[in-house]
Design an enzyme around this catalytic site. Structure first.
Site, PDB file in Angstrom:
ATOM      1  CB  SER A  14      70.557  75.014  59.631  1.00  0.00           C
ATOM      2  OG  SER A  14      71.169  74.934  58.357  1.00  0.00           O
ATOM      3  CE1 TYR A  64      75.336  75.865  61.762  1.00  0.00           C
ATOM      4  CE2 TYR A  64      74.835  74.725  59.704  1.00  0.00           C
ATOM      5  CZ  TYR A  64      74.593  75.761  60.597  1.00  0.00           C
ATOM      6  OH  TYR A  64      73.609  76.679  60.331  1.00  0.00           O
TER       7      TYR A  64
END
Length: 271
Positions: free
Chosen positions: A148, A161
């Protein structure tokens, strides 16, 4: 007057150097974009890698239902993959926070820590462990690890995350260097937002492409870039972010995350 002249000269060269640096960065970005997305080149994945690589286009398909929040699933997956020549592995499983939040205030924090590390980091290592030996033996294969943009730079309020996605990025870069000489491509894919239900984005936009548009774009980077944002606009945004001083980046990141957090909590109170 005499002291002002050297100062003016110094400022002139500082300004000229800054402009030259920015011009070089922009030129490099356009050159890379042209090479990756503009020029035609052979796709890095295709039927030559193996028969077992997709869900449609008239190739054989096998489904293995597992819950990646569990750690005891990999023996089942290994048994189900026995005898299959896997040409492409896409590690796409992942999960994030429900909304941006301060670390200690994340709901069900202990369970969230375990789930995010198990799903986002452990699964990538375990699935690679299962599939990589066969690729090395055949001297061909591709492993595409979906990280990501949150893994490129620290993202406060999405701390766990962001950290797990950074792990995926580093893991992929290291693995690529270890096995590229053995015919195996390992790519780290670092997208920004894509219009999916998981991202809670209903309609695609110019900077938030549909999954189909993103995949079509990202496919062009396989074999060309070992680390990619997968989409031209995402690559441009990443280049701009990289040029920001860290204090400004973190100020923007905190403001953005806090804005989303406040709107979410307000909406929950109203409901």
């Amino acid at each position: 007057m005499e002291t002002a002249l050297p100062a003016a000269g110094f400022l002139y060269w500082v300004g000229a150097s800054t402009v030259a640096y920015l011009a070089l960065r922009i030129s490099c970005w356009f050159f890379t974009a042209l090479r990756v997305w503009g020029l035609g080149h052979e796709a890095g994945v295709g039927p030559w890698l193996g028969e077992w690589a997709g869900e449609k286009f008239k190739v054989e398909t096998k489904t293995i239902a597992v819950d990646f929040t569990s750690e005891d699933i990999y023996d089942k997956i290994k048994a189900s993959l026995a005898g299959l020549n896997i040409g492409v592995l896409v590690n796409n499983v992942g999960m994030s926070y429900e909304y941006p939040e301060y670390f200690l205030d994340v709901p069900d924090l202990d369970n969230t820590i375990k789930k995010l590390i198990t799903v986002n980091a452990l699964s990538v290592c375990k699935m690679t462990r299962l599939v990589l030996p066969g690729m090395v033996e055949r001297s061909k294969g591709a492993i595409l690890n979906i990280s990501s943009a949150s893994g490129m730079y620290p993202v406060p309020l999405l701390t766990i995350y962001s950290a797990t996605k950074a792990f995926v990025d580093f893991f992929s870069q290291c693995l690529h260097e270890e096995y590229k000489s053995k015919g195996v491509i390992v790519q780290s894919v670092l997208p920004y937002y894509v219009a999916t239900k998981l991202a809670k984005i209903k309609r695609p936009t110019w900077d938030k492409p549909s999954p189909e548009t993103f995949v079509k774009s990202a496919m062009k980077t396989i074999g060309v870039q070992s680390r990619t944002n997968g989409y031209p606009i995402h690559s441009l945004v990443a280049s701009v972010s990289a040029s920001l001083p860290s204090w400004l980046y973190f100020k923007i990141a905190m403001y953005s995350g806090n804005s989303i957090r406040v709107r979410y909590l307000k909406k929950m109170k109203m409901n």
